[in-house]
Motif scaffolding. Structure first.
Motif, PDB file in Angstrom:
ATOM      1  N   ALA A  29       0.840  -1.203   0.000  1.00 14.63           N
ATOM      2  CA  ALA A  29       0.000   0.000   0.000  1.00 14.63           C
ATOM      3  C   ALA A  29       0.873   1.250   0.000  1.00 14.63           C
ATOM      4  O   ALA A  29       0.583   2.220  -0.710  1.00 14.63           O
ATOM      5  N   GLU A  30       1.946   1.210   0.780  1.00 14.15           N
ATOM      6  CA  GLU A  30       2.857   2.357   0.819  1.00 14.15           C
ATOM      7  C   GLU A  30       3.519   2.548  -0.546  1.00 14.15           C
ATOM      8  O   GLU A  30       3.656   3.670  -1.028  1.00 14.15           O
ATOM      9  N   ALA A  31       3.927   1.434  -1.176  1.00 16.15           N
ATOM     10  CA  ALA A  31       4.548   1.528  -2.505  1.00 16.15           C
ATOM     11  C   ALA A  31       3.554   2.074  -3.519  1.00 16.15           C
ATOM     12  O   ALA A  31       3.904   2.915  -4.363  1.00 16.15           O
ATOM     13  N   VAL A  32       2.306   1.636  -3.443  1.00 17.69           N
ATOM     14  CA  VAL A  32       1.275   2.143  -4.352  1.00 17.69           C
ATOM     15  C   VAL A  32       1.067   3.633  -4.108  1.00 17.69           C
ATOM     16  O   VAL A  32       0.918   4.419  -5.056  1.00 17.69           O
ATOM     17  N   LEU A  33       1.067   4.044  -2.852  1.00 12.86           N
ATOM     18  CA  LEU A  33       0.886   5.459  -2.514  1.00 12.86           C
ATOM     19  C   LEU A  33       2.035   6.298  -3.056  1.00 12.86           C
ATOM     20  O   LEU A  33       1.812   7.357  -3.656  1.00 12.86           O
ATOM     21  N   VAL A  34       3.267   5.823  -2.890  1.00 12.76           N
ATOM     22  CA  VAL A  34       4.428   6.547  -3.398  1.00 12.76           C
ATOM     23  C   VAL A  34       4.359   6.637  -4.919  1.00 12.76           C
ATOM     24  O   VAL A  34       4.587   7.705  -5.507  1.00 12.76           O
ATOM     25  N   ARG A  35       4.014   5.509  -5.562  1.00 11.50           N
ATOM     26  CA  ARG A  35       3.901   5.493  -7.025  1.00 11.50           C
ATOM     27  C   ARG A  35       2.795   6.440  -7.486  1.00 11.50           C
ATOM     28  O   ARG A  35       2.951   7.171  -8.466  1.00 11.50           O
ATOM     29  N   ALA A  36       1.667   6.448  -6.765  1.00 10.29           N
ATOM     30  CA  ALA A  36       0.556   7.330  -7.134  1.00 10.29           C
ATOM     31  C   ALA A  36       0.958   8.795  -6.976  1.00 10.29           C
ATOM     32  O   ALA A  36       0.598   9.639  -7.812  1.00 10.29           O
ATOM     33  N   GLU A  37       1.695   9.099  -5.904  1.00  3.51           N
ATOM     34  CA  GLU A  37       2.152  10.480  -5.720  1.00  3.51           C
ATOM     35  C   GLU A  37       3.089  10.892  -6.852  1.00  3.51           C
ATOM     36  O   GLU A  37       2.969  11.999  -7.396  1.00  3.51           O
ATOM     37  N   ALA A  38       4.015   9.992  -7.227  1.00  6.82           N
ATOM     38  CA  ALA A  38       4.943  10.304  -8.317  1.00  6.82           C
ATOM     39  C   ALA A  38       4.180  10.482  -9.630  1.00  6.82           C
ATOM     40  O   ALA A  38       4.443  11.426 -10.394  1.00  6.82           O
ATOM     41  N   GLU A  39       3.227   9.589  -9.887  1.00  7.96           N
ATOM     42  CA  GLU A  39       2.438   9.696 -11.112  1.00  7.96           C
ATOM     43  C   GLU A  39       1.601  10.962 -11.115  1.00  7.96           C
ATOM     44  O   GLU A  39       1.441  11.607 -12.158  1.00  7.96           O
ATOM     45  N   SER A  40       1.047  11.334  -9.954  1.00  9.48           N
ATOM     46  CA  SER A  40       0.230  12.561  -9.905  1.00  9.48           C
ATOM     47  C   SER A  40       1.107  13.783 -10.133  1.00  9.48           C
ATOM     48  O   SER A  40       0.689  14.732 -10.826  1.00  9.48           O
ATOM     49  N   GLU A  41       2.327  13.785  -9.591  1.00  6.23           N
ATOM     50  CA  GLU A  41       3.235  14.908  -9.839  1.00  6.23           C
ATOM     51  C   GLU A  41       3.591  14.982 -11.317  1.00  6.23           C
ATOM     52  O   GLU A  41       3.609  16.067 -11.910  1.00  6.23           O
ATOM     53  N   THR A  42       3.842  13.832 -11.927  1.00  2.00           N
ATOM     54  CA  THR A  42       4.147  13.794 -13.359  1.00  2.00           C
ATOM     55  C   THR A  42       2.949  14.289 -14.159  1.00  2.00           C
ATOM     56  O   THR A  42       3.104  15.078 -15.110  1.00  2.00           O
ATOM     57  N   MET A  43       1.753  13.865 -13.785  1.00  2.00           N
ATOM     58  CA  MET A  43       0.555  14.288 -14.501  1.00  2.00           C
ATOM     59  C   MET A  43       0.322  15.782 -14.335  1.00  2.00           C
ATOM     60  O   MET A  43      -0.031  16.477 -15.303  1.00  2.00           O
ATOM     61  N   VAL A  44       0.544  16.308 -13.133  1.00  2.00           N
ATOM     62  CA  VAL A  44       0.373  17.750 -12.914  1.00  2.00           C
ATOM     63  C   VAL A  44       1.369  18.526 -13.773  1.00  2.00           C
ATOM     64  O   VAL A  44       1.012  19.529 -14.411  1.00  2.00           O
ATOM     65  N   ALA A  45       2.622  18.038 -13.800  1.00  2.00           N
ATOM     66  CA  ALA A  45       3.637  18.723 -14.613  1.00  2.00           C
ATOM     67  C   ALA A  45       3.259  18.656 -16.093  1.00  2.00           C
ATOM     68  O   ALA A  45       3.379  19.649 -16.827  1.00  2.00           O
ATOM     69  N   ARG A  46       2.793  17.494 -16.548  1.00  2.00           N
ATOM     70  CA  ARG A  46       2.392  17.343 -17.956  1.00  2.00           C
ATOM     71  C   ARG A  46       1.212  18.257 -18.281  1.00  2.00           C
ATOM     72  O   ARG A  46       1.200  18.936 -19.316  1.00  2.00           O
ATOM     73  N   ARG A  47       0.236  18.301 -17.400  1.00  2.00           N
ATOM     74  CA  ARG A  47      -0.929  19.178 -17.646  1.00  2.00           C
ATOM     75  C   ARG A  47      -0.522  20.646 -17.584  1.00  2.00           C
ATOM     76  O   ARG A  47      -1.057  21.473 -18.323  1.00  2.00           O
TER      77      ARG A  47
END
Length: 176
Positions: free
Chosen positions: A103-121
């Motif tokens: 769950a922690e790994a999924v949370l870290v991955r989700a945070e990284a993906e959300s940061e990437t998505m925010v930067a892309r948007r």
């Protein structure tokens, strides 16, 4: 025979009690008990009784031994299930720890993906703004060119008449 067999005799209190062969009733009861005991001993009744009791004792011992065996098996089974429960608890704790880590790994991955998505948007928004600015500048330039061309036409039309056009055409032809 009257001496031998006296059926009734009087006791000290005056009541009549039976007697046979000169023996009172209690003596006959004692003699009968002695004869009965002698027959029991002769027929080995005490041996039969003790044998039956010994058999019953042996049966009870067998039942006790069986009960001890069953108790030992039950305790072994209880210990086995206690060990299984402890093992299951350890497995559950291990699964819980693994689930937390995942769950922690999924949370870290989700945070990284959300940061990437925010930067892309954000880049996409900046690109859209830049495109809109370029379109606006192009439109302003086009409007300016159109306005300049219209103003030039108007100024040229006002400043030049047909005589000036002939003179300009002659100069162009002469330069060729």
């Amino acid at each position: 025979m009257a001496d031998i067999l006296t059926l009734l005799a009087t006791s000290a209190d005056g009541s009549a009690e039976p007697s046979i062969l000169g023996m009172d009733s209690y003596q006959w009861v004692a003699l009968a008990m002695a004869a009965l005991i002698a027959v029991f001993v002769w027929k080995k009744v005490p041996g039969l009784i003790t044998g039956g009791l010994d058999a019953k004792i042996a049966e009870i011992r067998n039942q006790l031994d069986e009960a001890k065996t069953l108790r030992a098996e039950a305790e072994a089974l209880r210990n086995e299930y206690a060990a299984k429960i402890a093992s299951a608890e350890k497995d559950a704790e291990a699964m819980l720890a693994t689930a937390r880590e995942e769950a922690e790994a999924v949370l870290v991955r989700a945070e990284a993906e959300s940061e990437t998505m925010v930067a892309r948007r954000q880049r996409m928004a900046e690109d859209k703004i830049a495109a809109a600015e370029r379109a606006a500048v192009a439109e302003v330039k086009a409007s300016a060119v159109t306005a300049a061309a219209a103003a030039s036409r108007k100024l040229i039309a006002q400043a030049h008449g047909s005589a000036a056009d002939s003179k300009l055409a002659d100069e162009v032809i002469a330069s060729l």
